[in-house]
Design a protein around this motif. Structure first.
Motif, PDB file in Angstrom:
ATOM      1  N   ARG A   5      60.258  -7.339  -3.351  1.00  0.00           N
ATOM      2  CA  ARG A   5      59.162  -7.937  -2.564  1.00  0.00           C
ATOM      3  C   ARG A   5      59.219  -7.543  -1.088  1.00  0.00           C
ATOM      4  O   ARG A   5      58.235  -7.125  -0.506  1.00  0.00           O
ATOM      5  CB  ARG A   5      59.211  -9.453  -2.719  1.00  0.00           C
ATOM      6  CG  ARG A   5      58.060 -10.172  -2.029  1.00  0.00           C
ATOM      7  CD  ARG A   5      58.173 -11.657  -2.271  1.00  0.00           C
ATOM      8  NE  ARG A   5      57.081 -12.344  -1.582  1.00  0.00           N
ATOM      9  CZ  ARG A   5      56.951 -13.654  -1.584  1.00  0.00           C
ATOM     10  NH1 ARG A   5      57.842 -14.422  -2.233  1.00  0.00           N
ATOM     11  NH2 ARG A   5      55.940 -14.221  -0.951  1.00  0.00           N
ATOM     12  N   PHE A   6      60.406  -7.739  -0.490  1.00  0.00           N
ATOM     13  CA  PHE A   6      60.558  -7.372   0.921  1.00  0.00           C
ATOM     14  C   PHE A   6      61.650  -6.349   1.115  1.00  0.00           C
ATOM     15  O   PHE A   6      62.186  -6.197   2.196  1.00  0.00           O
ATOM     16  CB  PHE A   6      60.883  -8.620   1.784  1.00  0.00           C
ATOM     17  CG  PHE A   6      59.800  -9.636   1.792  1.00  0.00           C
ATOM     18  CD1 PHE A   6      59.939 -10.801   1.068  1.00  0.00           C
ATOM     19  CD2 PHE A   6      58.628  -9.413   2.503  1.00  0.00           C
ATOM     20  CE1 PHE A   6      58.930 -11.741   1.085  1.00  0.00           C
ATOM     21  CE2 PHE A   6      57.632 -10.355   2.512  1.00  0.00           C
ATOM     22  CZ  PHE A   6      57.771 -11.522   1.803  1.00  0.00           C
ATOM     23  N   LEU A 155      77.408  -2.005   0.260  1.00  0.00           N
ATOM     24  CA  LEU A 155      77.916  -3.220   0.917  1.00  0.00           C
ATOM     25  C   LEU A 155      76.921  -3.713   1.976  1.00  0.00           C
ATOM     26  O   LEU A 155      76.639  -4.921   2.057  1.00  0.00           O
ATOM     27  CB  LEU A 155      79.277  -2.935   1.560  1.00  0.00           C
ATOM     28  CG  LEU A 155      80.446  -2.701   0.587  1.00  0.00           C
ATOM     29  CD1 LEU A 155      81.684  -2.267   1.363  1.00  0.00           C
ATOM     30  CD2 LEU A 155      80.733  -3.948  -0.237  1.00  0.00           C
ATOM     31  N   LEU A 156      76.440  -2.810   2.789  1.00  0.00           N
ATOM     32  CA  LEU A 156      75.483  -3.211   3.824  1.00  0.00           C
ATOM     33  C   LEU A 156      74.196  -3.722   3.205  1.00  0.00           C
ATOM     34  O   LEU A 156      73.580  -4.683   3.674  1.00  0.00           O
ATOM     35  CB  LEU A 156      75.163  -2.034   4.754  1.00  0.00           C
ATOM     36  CG  LEU A 156      76.312  -1.519   5.608  1.00  0.00           C
ATOM     37  CD1 LEU A 156      75.870  -0.295   6.406  1.00  0.00           C
ATOM     38  CD2 LEU A 156      76.801  -2.616   6.541  1.00  0.00           C
ATOM     39  N   HIS A 157      73.785  -3.110   2.130  1.00  0.00           N
ATOM     40  CA  HIS A 157      72.553  -3.524   1.476  1.00  0.00           C
ATOM     41  C   HIS A 157      72.665  -4.922   0.906  1.00  0.00           C
ATOM     42  O   HIS A 157      71.739  -5.730   1.012  1.00  0.00           O
ATOM     43  CB  HIS A 157      72.206  -2.497   0.384  1.00  0.00           C
ATOM     44  CG  HIS A 157      70.905  -2.799  -0.290  1.00  0.00           C
ATOM     45  ND1 HIS A 157      69.683  -2.780   0.384  1.00  0.00           N
ATOM     46  CD2 HIS A 157      70.607  -3.113  -1.585  1.00  0.00           C
ATOM     47  CE1 HIS A 157      68.714  -3.061  -0.447  1.00  0.00           C
ATOM     48  NE2 HIS A 157      69.251  -3.266  -1.660  1.00  0.00           N
ATOM     49  N   GLU A 162      71.193 -10.711   1.298  1.00  0.00           N
ATOM     50  CA  GLU A 162      71.566 -12.111   1.453  1.00  0.00           C
ATOM     51  C   GLU A 162      70.888 -12.719   2.677  1.00  0.00           C
ATOM     52  O   GLU A 162      70.394 -13.842   2.648  1.00  0.00           O
ATOM     53  CB  GLU A 162      73.083 -12.225   1.552  1.00  0.00           C
ATOM     54  CG  GLU A 162      73.795 -11.886   0.248  1.00  0.00           C
ATOM     55  CD  GLU A 162      75.309 -11.906   0.431  1.00  0.00           C
ATOM     56  OE1 GLU A 162      75.749 -12.150   1.574  1.00  0.00           O
ATOM     57  OE2 GLU A 162      76.031 -11.680  -0.540  1.00  0.00           O
ATOM     58  N   LEU A 163      70.898 -11.966   3.776  1.00  0.00           N
ATOM     59  CA  LEU A 163      70.287 -12.461   5.006  1.00  0.00           C
ATOM     60  C   LEU A 163      68.786 -12.648   4.831  1.00  0.00           C
ATOM     61  O   LEU A 163      68.197 -13.640   5.263  1.00  0.00           O
ATOM     62  CB  LEU A 163      70.567 -11.500   6.166  1.00  0.00           C
ATOM     63  CG  LEU A 163      69.959 -11.862   7.518  1.00  0.00           C
ATOM     64  CD1 LEU A 163      70.518 -13.207   8.007  1.00  0.00           C
ATOM     65  CD2 LEU A 163      70.259 -10.777   8.552  1.00  0.00           C
ATOM     66  N   LYS A 164      68.140 -11.697   4.207  1.00  0.00           N
ATOM     67  CA  LYS A 164      66.696 -11.766   3.999  1.00  0.00           C
ATOM     68  C   LYS A 164      66.346 -12.966   3.136  1.00  0.00           C
ATOM     69  O   LYS A 164      65.370 -13.689   3.389  1.00  0.00           O
ATOM     70  CB  LYS A 164      66.216 -10.468   3.354  1.00  0.00           C
ATOM     71  CG  LYS A 164      64.688 -10.424   3.172  1.00  0.00           C
ATOM     72  CD  LYS A 164      64.225  -9.075   2.701  1.00  0.00           C
ATOM     73  CE  LYS A 164      64.704  -8.824   1.284  1.00  0.00           C
ATOM     74  NZ  LYS A 164      64.122  -7.580   0.693  1.00  0.00           N
ATOM     75  N   LYS A 169      63.867 -18.298   2.624  1.00  0.00           N
ATOM     76  CA  LYS A 169      63.990 -19.691   2.195  1.00  0.00           C
ATOM     77  C   LYS A 169      63.670 -20.646   3.347  1.00  0.00           C
ATOM     78  O   LYS A 169      62.960 -21.632   3.174  1.00  0.00           O
ATOM     79  CB  LYS A 169      65.404 -19.923   1.663  1.00  0.00           C
ATOM     80  CG  LYS A 169      65.603 -21.334   1.115  1.00  0.00           C
ATOM     81  CD  LYS A 169      67.006 -21.478   0.555  1.00  0.00           C
ATOM     82  CE  LYS A 169      67.222 -22.889   0.001  1.00  0.00           C
ATOM     83  NZ  LYS A 169      68.593 -23.057  -0.553  1.00  0.00           N
ATOM     84  N   GLU A 170      64.207 -20.335   4.520  1.00  0.00           N
ATOM     85  CA  GLU A 170      63.953 -21.184   5.687  1.00  0.00           C
ATOM     86  C   GLU A 170      62.474 -21.147   6.068  1.00  0.00           C
ATOM     87  O   GLU A 170      61.883 -22.163   6.448  1.00  0.00           O
ATOM     88  CB  GLU A 170      64.798 -20.708   6.869  1.00  0.00           C
ATOM     89  CG  GLU A 170      64.669 -21.615   8.094  1.00  0.00           C
ATOM     90  CD  GLU A 170      65.541 -21.137   9.243  1.00  0.00           C
ATOM     91  OE1 GLU A 170      65.442 -21.744  10.321  1.00  0.00           O
ATOM     92  OE2 GLU A 170      66.315 -20.166   9.050  1.00  0.00           O
TER      93      GLU A 170
END
Length: 942
Positions: A5-6, A155-157, A162-164, A169-170
């Protein structure tokens, strides 16, 4: 949540192709481009580091292994692979921290910490620490290198995903909250609208009313905000000038002393300049040559109406559009208005009080200067220039402050000035609303006061005609042909004016007229009998014989004001003229001439030169001066015995007075004819001062005669009979300027033949008495060294002989020469030297027999009055320092006057025949070094 999606990450197969191409490029081109790619990896990994980690790129040691390099190495006996994440010193040994990758994942023994200290981050058992010396950088195949890079990117992906996910969610939670709030608001809005839908017309009216109220409230709020902003802007901070510096920096703190002194000097310069402007107007000696109408001698007595309008408008502009000086007044009054609150405050206000006081004084001085400059200006140009001058002076404190902020006077003063610009005023000063209401009060008070006072000095005198004179007197110099036009001029046009000025007509037979021509801007003196003109402009245009004189260009209404400027004859020659306004002697003296040989009592005052000198013998220059003026003399009415000639009305204070006293009079009364009376004649400097007949009733009476200072006089009595006898004494009155201090000059004794005297004695007694008055200058110089009451004593003394025969010369010198010699700074030393010489040269017993000392002095003293050139005298800077009279045949005494030679260092009087006591004054001669009195007959101590 949908992965794609993003997700900006490339698809798996495309990512592989890109990674493989990048790896191939990296292996084939180990150039700066490759290094840039490594640098990008380093920047990417740096985002995962924690600020508490000590390992970073700055700690990298000089070695072939670099951060993020891929390695194959031996660890615990097995070959492992990974990426370099730390290079540095641990326990004084170089270590490398490695993140395991590929098949080595999970074979480590660390999560990035070593001995309890974190150096990088990684999952548990995915990191190892190895000594640098045990590592060996391995070479990877292209495929292995690509795999390592892919693992790293994975790893970076994962972290990115996770951050996205957390952010999405927020964001969903916040959107749900806002949606709930919006629905809530919509419900409330619907309820409100439902309440107003009941009456559509009422709703419309209410809406219109509310809009109007809201608009007005917004305007009021805007005005209030603007007022508050203006007030805060004006009074929240200190004004940027030197007076604000004085408010904060006093002289007690050493580091503040320079800026305090600087600010005080600015104030002194401002006040000095402003007061100079005022004094240049109010003090006549400082005033320019501009003429001023009016009896007050400062403000124009009458000016054109347009000038008055400009003056009033100038004051209004000055006060309403406040400049620096008015602003200073407002700020000062603001402080004093709040002084009570300031004193109750705990803040120290001493420096602020001084600043406000100086600011107030400067502002008041500027207002006073502005007032005088405006109401003494005659043109609009002068008003503008004066405004510019006042504004410049009043703004000096602002300019001086700006100079300090530039750093021209040093960094310290600059910093202190910059602190003031951003510094708030104390709360006690901000607590009042004075700046809004009090400012206008100050402006109105100053403006109304200035206009009222200014107009009172102009309009009131104009309405009362105070600047015009009904009569005045003018005297032209005798050396010109205009003397016949001297006299009183009267205003003959009180009911009408030419160009707003009067016409003045001479009161004698001459038809001279003073008038003003506005076109030419001059006053004219013309003879109306020669042209028939009464208009000054017509006479000026004709420029014929009728035009006599004209003034300098002037706008003056008052003729008095322009007589301080030059007047010119028709031939453009400057005229010598003296103007007298309506006052003592002007009206009463009209019709009488000054300097005509007749003493007019009305004109016998100082302003008219004591009738041009007609009242004193020494100053009257006509053949009939003093003739027939005496009817009363020696306390006796002498008109019955022929009267007399003289100058009893002489009031000139420059004259000296002598007094004649008849001690007794014994006349032959055998005849009653007026020709039989004795005749008294007094002449001084060749001018007859008094002549009259003498009668017996003048016995023991006196008469005062006025003579010039230092006059040489002769008093003679011509007897009518050989049997007439009389005795008289002549005094010098008020000698030395002291009242009741009369010195006897000489005496006269007329002997009658009836007394049995011989013919020679009788004839000798009738010789006139001659004498010379000692000039005032001599009396003032000698009064501390001799008894001036005995200066004319008949008995000879060295002092008298020196004064009368040597210094004064017994009538052989003019008063100008005598005064010049008296003003010599070494006059007293010359007198002391002459007395010392005469006293030593002549024996005491021979002095009474010496009628003159002409032959006593050597030729060099008689012919040359420069004492320092005499052979027996030595000088230094004009003062006598050495006197050598040894072997000079001296047989007299050593005079006490030798003590007046205060600069004398050596005195040689040896080998003479001097006698008498040694003067005690020698002991006061502090500069005396050599004293030689050998081989004399002197006595007494030294």
């Amino acid at each position: 949540m949908d992965k794609n999606r993003f997700d900006p990450v490339l698809p798996e197969d495309e990512f592989a192709r890109t990674a493989k191409a990048g790896a191939d490029h990296h292996l084939e081109n180990p150039s700066p481009e490759g290094k840039n790619e490594n640098a990008k990896e380093k920047d990417t990994d740096a985002r995962c580091k924690d600020e508490q980690f000590v390992g970073n790129e700055e700690n990298v040691l000089p070695t072939s292994i670099q951060m993020n390099d891929s390695l194959t190495f031996l660890h615990d006996g097995t070959e492992k692979e990974g990426l370099v994440r730390y290079i540095g010193t641990i326990n004084e040994e170089e270590y490398v921290g490695i993140l395991l990758t590929g098949p080595s994942i999970g074979l480590g023994d660390s999560d990035g910490t070593f001995q309890g200290k974190p150096y990088f981050t990684c999952p548990a058992k995915q990191g190892v620490f190895c000594p640098l010396k045990d590592l060996k950088k391995g070479s990877l195949s292209r495929l292995e290198s690509l795999r390592l890079q892919r693992d790293h990117s994975s790893l970076l992906h994962e972290e990115y995903l996770e951050l996205k996910a957390a952010m999405l969610k927020e964001l969903d939670i916040r959107l749900e909250e806002k949606l709930t709030e919006f629905l809530d608001f919509q419900q409330r809005l619907t309820k409100l609208e439902a309440n107003f839908v009941k009456d559509e017309e009422l709703k419309l009216k209410r809406e219109q009313s509310e809009k109007s109220i809201i608009y007005r409230l917004s305007k009021l709020e805007e005005q209030n905000a603007n007022a508050k902003d203006l007030e805060e802007e004006s009074h929240k901070y200190y004004t940027p000038d030197t007076y604000s510096l004085l408010s904060n920096y006093g002289p007690r703190e050493k580091e503040n002393l320079p800026i305090f002194i600087y600010s005080i000097f600015v104030f002194l310069f401002q006040v000095a300049l402003l007061l100079s402007l005022v004094f240049s107007i109010v003090i006549p000696a400082w005033r320019s040559n501009d003429t001023i109408d009016g009896t007050n001698e400062i403000f124009p007595g009458d000016v054109e109406p347009i000038v008055k309008v400009v003056q009033v408008l100038s004051i209004i502009v000055y006060t309403v559009f406040a400049d620096y000086s008015m602003q200073d007044l407002i700020i000062a009054f603001n402080f004093f208005f709040n002084i009570k609150g300031a004193l109750n405050d705990t803040q120290r206000v001493g420096k602020m009080l001084l600043s406000a006081l100086l600011r107030l004084l400067q502002g008041l001085a500027a207002v006073v200067a502005t007032f005088f400059l405006i109401f003494t200006s005659l043109t609009a140009k002068d008003v503008v220039l004066n405004f510019a001058a006042i504004n410049f002076i009043s703004g000096l404190d602002d300019v001086a402050f700006s100079l300090v902020t530039t750093g021209i006077f040093g960094r310290r003063m600059k910093d202190k000035a910059l602190e003031i610009k951003d510094k708030h005023l104390p709360d006690c000063i901000l607590s009042s609303d004075f700046p809004m209401r009090g400012s206008w009060a100050v402006i109105l008070l100053v403006g109304v006061t200035m206009i009222a006072i200014g107009l009172s000095f102009i309009v009131v005198p104009q309405s009362q005609g105070e600047f015009l004179y009904e009569v005045f007197r003018i005297e032209f110099g005798e050396e010109t042909d205009f003397n016949k036009y001297s006299g009183c001029y009267h205003d003959e046009t009180s009911s009408s004016r030419f160009d707003g000025r009067p016409i003045y007509q001479l009161d004698t037979e001459e038809e001279a007229v003073f008038g003003y021509c506005k076109k030419e801007q001059r006053w004219y003196l013309f003879d109306s009998s020669k042209s028939g003109y009464e208009d000054a402009c017509a006479a000026a245009k004709e420029r014929g014989e009728s035009l006599l004189a004209y003034s300098s260009r002037t706008h003056s209404f008052d003729i008095e004001a322009i007589f301080s400027d030059p007047w010119f004859s028709r031939g453009h020659t400057p005229l010598d003229a003296t103007f007298f306004v309506d006052g003592p002697g002007v009206r009463d003296g009209c019709g009488k001439k000054i300097g005509d040989g007749r003493c007019d009592v009305e004109l016998n005052i100082d302003e008219f030169g004591f009738d041009g000198g007609d009242c004193c013998a020494s100053t009257c220059n006509h053949p009939y001066c003093g003739l027939g003026t005496i009817n009363y003399a020696f306390g006796t009415n002498v008109s019955s015995v022929g009267g007399g000639d003289g100058y009893q009305s002489c009031l000139d204070p420059s004259m000296e007075t002598i007094e004649i006293l008849f001690n007794f009079i014994d006349l032959d009364d055998s005849t009653d004819s007026t020709d039989s009376f004795p005749f008294l004649r007094v002449e001084c400097d060749g001018v007859t001062h008094l002549t009259l007949n003498i009668v017996e009733i003048m016995d023991n009476k006196t008469e005062t005669i006025y003579v010039s200072d230092g006059s040489s006089c002769t008093v003679g009595v011509t007897t009518a009979s050989a049997w007439d006898a009389m005795n008289y004494t002549i005094y010098h009155n008020k000698i030395g300027g002291m009242l009741n201090n009369n010195a006897i000059i000489t005496t006269g004794n007329i002997i009658s033949l009836s007394h049995g005297v011989g013919w020679d004695s009788w004839v000798s007694s009738r010789k006139p008495s001659t004498f010379q008055l000692v000039p005032r200058c001599y009396l003032k110089k000698l009064r501390d060294y001799i008894d001036i009451n005995q200066i004319y004593a008949n008995e000879n003394t060295p002092q008298r002989m020196v004064i009368m025969d040597y210094l004064i010369g017994n009538g052989t010198k003019s008063i100008e020469t005598l005064t010049s010699e008296c003003e010599n700074p070494f006059f007293i030393e010359q007198y002391a030297l002459a007395v010392t010489y005469v006293s030593a040269k002549i024996a005491k017993v021979d002095i009474p027999n010496i009628s003159s000392i002409a032959n006593v002095f050597p030729e060099e003293m008689q012919d040359n009055r420069i004492h320092c050139s005499w052979s027996f005298v030595r000088c230094k800077s004009g003062h006598i320092t050495s006197l050598s009279l040894g072997y000079s045949g001296m047989k007299g005494t050593l005079a006490t006057e030798v003590g007046l030679l205060s600069k004398l260092t050596s005195l040689y009087m040896h080998d003479n025949s001097l006698s008498g006591p040694i003067p005690s004054e020698l002991g006061n001669m502090s500069n005396l070094e050599w004293l030689d009195l050998y081989y004399n007959s002197l006595s007494g101590p030294i």
